[in-house]
Every structure is written in C-alpha cells, then in structure tokens.
Design an enzyme around this catalytic site. Sequence first.
Site, mmCIF file in Angstrom:
data_model
loop_
_atom_site.group_PDB
_atom_site.id
_atom_site.type_symbol
_atom_site.label_atom_id
_atom_site.label_comp_id
_atom_site.label_asym_id
_atom_site.label_seq_id
_atom_site.Cartn_x
_atom_site.Cartn_y
_atom_site.Cartn_z
ATOM 1 N N ASP A 58 0.691 -1.100 -0.130
ATOM 2 C CA ASP A 58 0.148 0.386 -0.042
ATOM 3 C C ASP A 58 0.917 1.854 -0.078
ATOM 4 O OD1 ASP A 58 -2.067 1.993 0.545
ATOM 5 O OD2 ASP A 58 -2.539 0.460 1.788
ATOM 6 N N GLY A 78 -4.350 3.164 -8.181
ATOM 7 C CA GLY A 78 -4.414 4.274 -10.012
ATOM 8 C C GLY A 78 -3.810 4.763 -10.001
ATOM 9 N N ASP A 88 -9.956 4.365 -2.201
ATOM 10 C CA ASP A 88 -10.847 3.639 -1.940
ATOM 11 C C ASP A 88 -11.897 3.105 -1.835
ATOM 12 O OD1 ASP A 88 -8.314 2.716 -0.641
ATOM 13 O OD2 ASP A 88 -9.019 4.035 1.302
#
Length: 393
Positions: free
Chosen positions: A145, A197, A218
């Site tokens: 992440d 993205g 999210d």
Amino acid sequence: MRTLASFSCALLLCSVSAFGQNGLAAKPPMGWNSWNHFAGHVTDADVRSAADELVSTGMRDAGYVYVNVDDTWQGERDAQGVLHTNSRFPDMKALGDYIHSKGLKFGIYSSPGAKTCGGYAGSLGHEAQDAKMYASWGVDFLKYDLCSFQDNMNQAKAEHPNDPNAAKDLMIAAYRKMGDALKATGRPILYSLCQYGVDQPWKWGPGLGANMWRTTDDIDDSYGRMIAIGFSQAGLSKYAAPGHWNDPDMLEVGNGKMTEDEYKTHMSLWVILAAPLLAGNDLSKMSDSDKSILMNKDAIAIDQDSLGKQGDRLYESGDLDVWTKPLSGGRVAVGLFNRSWSVREVSVDLAAIGFRNGGNVRDVWEQKDMGQRKGVVTETLPKHGAALLIVSK
C-alpha cells in the site's frame, strides 16, 4: 495520504508471461480481507475465525481461498531490523500454518513507505528482509500500500521541479524493489499493488511482476461510492488478462449499509469486470442473502471464466447501463443496471452482442433459464437494481 480511518486498500500485481512472472493469478484472486469490517482492531483470533468460516460456509469450495491480514499487525523492528508483530498477532508462522491446514492461502500487508496507512512500520529500506520473513511464514499474497510513500514522492517533486516524472519514477522503483525481493525468495507470492490507480498502474504494473493493481481510491459500504468506482472502470478492459488484473477494491457485500438489490449490483459489476473477489465482511454473521450473493455459482463462474477477459460498457443512457463480458465457448455475460431511484426497464439487443439469430438466456440471480430468446431482451429492475444474464448459442 490515507488515514487509518479512511483506508481500505487492496493490493495487486501483474506480469509479462502468460500467467505473470510468478505463475500466479491465472484467474482473478478470490478470498477474504480483514480491513473492511475489522479495520485496525483485527486479531489473530478474528483471522482464524474467518478461515474457519470460509470452510464451514462453503466459500472456500466456491473459490474464496486467500485469507489476508491487512494493516495494523506490525510491532517494532529490533536492532537487526527484523520486524516483530504486535500483541494481537503472537505468532504469524503459526497463523499461516493454521490457514494452510484449512486448505487456504495466507496473505499479509505492508507499504513501500516508512509507515503504513495506520502508522505502523512499513518496508522502506527493509524490502528484502521483509520478503524473506514473509516467505518463512508461508505467506502467499502481499498487498503493498502506497500510504506514506506519497511523502517521498512529494519530496521528489520538490527536488526535481523540472522533471514531471520524478515522483512516478520513484514510486515505480519502490514497487519494483519489493517485486524483485518477493521473486528472490523463491516462494510464489501473489503481488498486489495498492496505490489507488496513481499514474495508471495498468500500463506499468505487468513489468514489475504485479498480479493485480488498484485502479481507484478506496471503496466504502455505500451505493454511491460503490457505483462511482465500478462504473469508472469503463475502458480498462484491454489491460486485464490472466496473471494480471485491474482491481476496483474489495467487496462490501454483507457489511450492512446497502440493500440486497444494491449488493447484487455490486457483485454483478465486479464479476463483469473480472475483478478480484475479496470479501470484506464478518463471515460469522452472514445472512442467507449475503451467502447467496457471494456464493452464486453462475456469478463466480463469470468472474473466473477461463477466457480471462474483463468486461466493458456496451452503452449508457441516463441512469441505465448495459455492460458485457466475453466468456468461453462463445457465450456472453450481460449486466443490466438501473442507477435511478425508481423502477425502470433496461434492455439489450442480442444482435448487438453477437446473437443475430438469438440465443439461450440464463438469469443468474433468479437462477433460472429463460429459454431461447431473440431480438431485444428487457428486464424490469428495482431502483439501484441489476440483472445478470448469460447468453449462449
């Protein structure tokens, strides 16, 4: 930068060989992730319970095999740089062994930054060390992440004001570094890029060994957010293939803030998109409706179809959408969507999707065959409702 309160990321990878450099994700990955329901409070017991429920409910046998621990499992690094777990996860190797004993796969979470979204230790400067540790635990899936690494990217922009690609190049290098570290372990670990993205990962993810990559920010358990994400995927189908998949984030089915019709829309759209199906609910409290949506065999078969094609929008008219997905054997999946606040009719012309002489139509959610149909097929849909059809010759 995501906060602990808002974060709910799912990481994915891609690759340049037939099924990716690591040979994984020939079909969109399926499983469960801890974040959407448990967030920063997840424990070893919660994860073991999820593994048990995947088996007892039949979800494992339906294809949901990854059990992924998201953020907040980390403790502190010792003097040698080894990252230890916190008190909620006393023994990750034992947890992985338990998950494997159930015929399931074990997933973990980290960040290329110094800190995760929740402020826990990331992998910056410890990529190879962490990858070896994951392999020793028996990890099968890594969600990586972006989180605090956005600070590093902003610094790169400031230091190189005349280089428009400075931040992007730094990010790609960071994701490549972990991808190389995972490969060096010799253990097949599915690599999931969670970076919302940023800078179109569908164009460069395959070269880093990624099996999936987030295409959006999210998701949350609301109809508005879900459809904003889902319908924004139009035009991305050419970037998905066996081994590497576009990821519009995890499933919210069963978390309770959408209606049954809205959850059917959610699942219909995700399977048309050939999206990874990562359930994010409390599996011990599923209703019959939740189970019927998550384990509908025809819906899962659309997502997991061996042709490996992502679907795309056929046309849009106001609040009405028609999406199609090519399937093996010359079949086509059709999603009819009513985004309005009233009952509406939504139609598809079978000739427009390759069935000039008509075809056999199966209604996925009604679980019934509609027989031979020709010309225009029309469904009456409730507000925020969807129909999912499979058309064959």
